[in-house]
Structure formats: structure tokens, C-alpha cells
Design a protein around this motif. Sequence first.
Motif, short mmCIF file in Angstrom:
data_model
loop_
_atom_site.label_atom_id
_atom_site.label_comp_id
_atom_site.label_asym_id
_atom_site.label_seq_id
_atom_site.Cartn_x
_atom_site.Cartn_y
_atom_site.Cartn_z
N THR A 10 132.90 47.41 43.68
CA THR A 10 132.96 48.50 42.73
C THR A 10 132.70 49.84 43.40
O THR A 10 132.16 49.87 44.50
N SER A 12 130.98 51.91 41.59
CA SER A 12 129.81 52.28 40.79
C SER A 12 128.53 51.85 41.48
O SER A 12 128.45 50.77 42.06
N ARG A 13 127.52 52.70 41.37
CA ARG A 13 126.21 52.33 41.91
C ARG A 13 125.38 51.59 40.87
O ARG A 13 124.20 51.33 41.09
N THR A 14 125.99 51.19 39.76
CA THR A 14 125.29 50.37 38.78
C THR A 14 125.23 48.95 39.32
O THR A 14 126.26 48.37 39.67
N TRP A 135 128.35 43.18 46.12
CA TRP A 135 128.28 44.52 45.57
C TRP A 135 128.59 45.47 46.71
O TRP A 135 127.75 45.69 47.59
N VAL A 137 129.96 49.21 47.69
CA VAL A 137 130.17 50.55 47.15
C VAL A 137 130.49 51.49 48.31
O VAL A 137 129.58 52.10 48.90
N ASP A 149 118.60 51.36 44.32
CA ASP A 149 119.10 51.14 42.95
C ASP A 149 118.75 49.74 42.46
O ASP A 149 118.35 49.55 41.31
#
Length: 155
Positions: A10, A12-14, A135, A137, A149
Motif C-alpha cells: 500500500t 498508506s501508512r495505516t 506492508w 510503503v 506507526d
Amino acid sequence: MRPSRKITSTVSRTVPAAILQTIEAHRHFVLTTHTRPDADALGSVLALHLGLLKLRKNSQVIHREGVPEICRFLPASGDVRASVDTVREEPIVGIVLDSDVPPRAAMDAEEFDSFHLRILIDHHATTPATDSLAWVVPKASATGELVQDLLQALS
């Protein structure tokens, strides 16, 4: 047999929910990074290690090459081991930071492959698809940002 996991790549850093759920649901973790580690790689691994310990998880940091002298000032750098201390009957989650999965990871690939689940956290766009939870990014300037995060989301 280890269940197959979908890649979560992603911009996104979510933090992906699947990664949070995996960490919350397990107790034993082994962390590693790439060979010839830099400060982002080791700092990320050690920060996550300390964060997991604070959450009362069992965490081991594995790196065959040890910690370069220039990075020995980092907190918990003395916790880095050349191989996994013990084999547990309970599931172990392997986490690779700032790198693709073995053979670049600085631990035995067979040992890493034996872990119940694997998580990959990275900011390099070249990270290949694997059967790990991932994950990635590329817009993050460092893996350390992602670890921050993640730890904030876990607290």
C-alpha cells in the motif's frame, strides 16, 4: 501447514488490520533484517523488539553478522543473537524489516520458513511478492517510520 496470506502492499501508512491482528494474537516473535544492516534496518528491528517486550511478548532479534560497531549505541543492540535461542512448540511469527524475505534476510532461510507466520515491513518498492503478510510503503522515507506507526497502533 502454514496458512497462505495475502500481500498487503500500500501507499498508506495505516497499519494493515491483518498485521495488527496477527501481532495481537501471538506471543512469540523472531525479528531480522537484511545483511550488512544500516541504522534504519537495525533501529527498526530493535525498536519493534523493545515494543514487543513492552507488550509482554517474547521477542528475539536474529542477525548472523551481529551489530556493526557504528550501531552498537542503539538501545538493546546487545540483544541481537546469531540464531534462534530455542525452538518452541507454540507458533512463532517471523518478522523481516527493511528487506525482502530470505535469502537476503540475515538468518537461516529454512529456520525462517519454519515459522508459523511471516510478516514483512519495508519501504523499498523492490520488495517481491511472497506468501507473507506484507506492508510495503514506498513513500515512507524509512522503515523506522512504519515501525513507529505500528507501535502506536498496538499501544
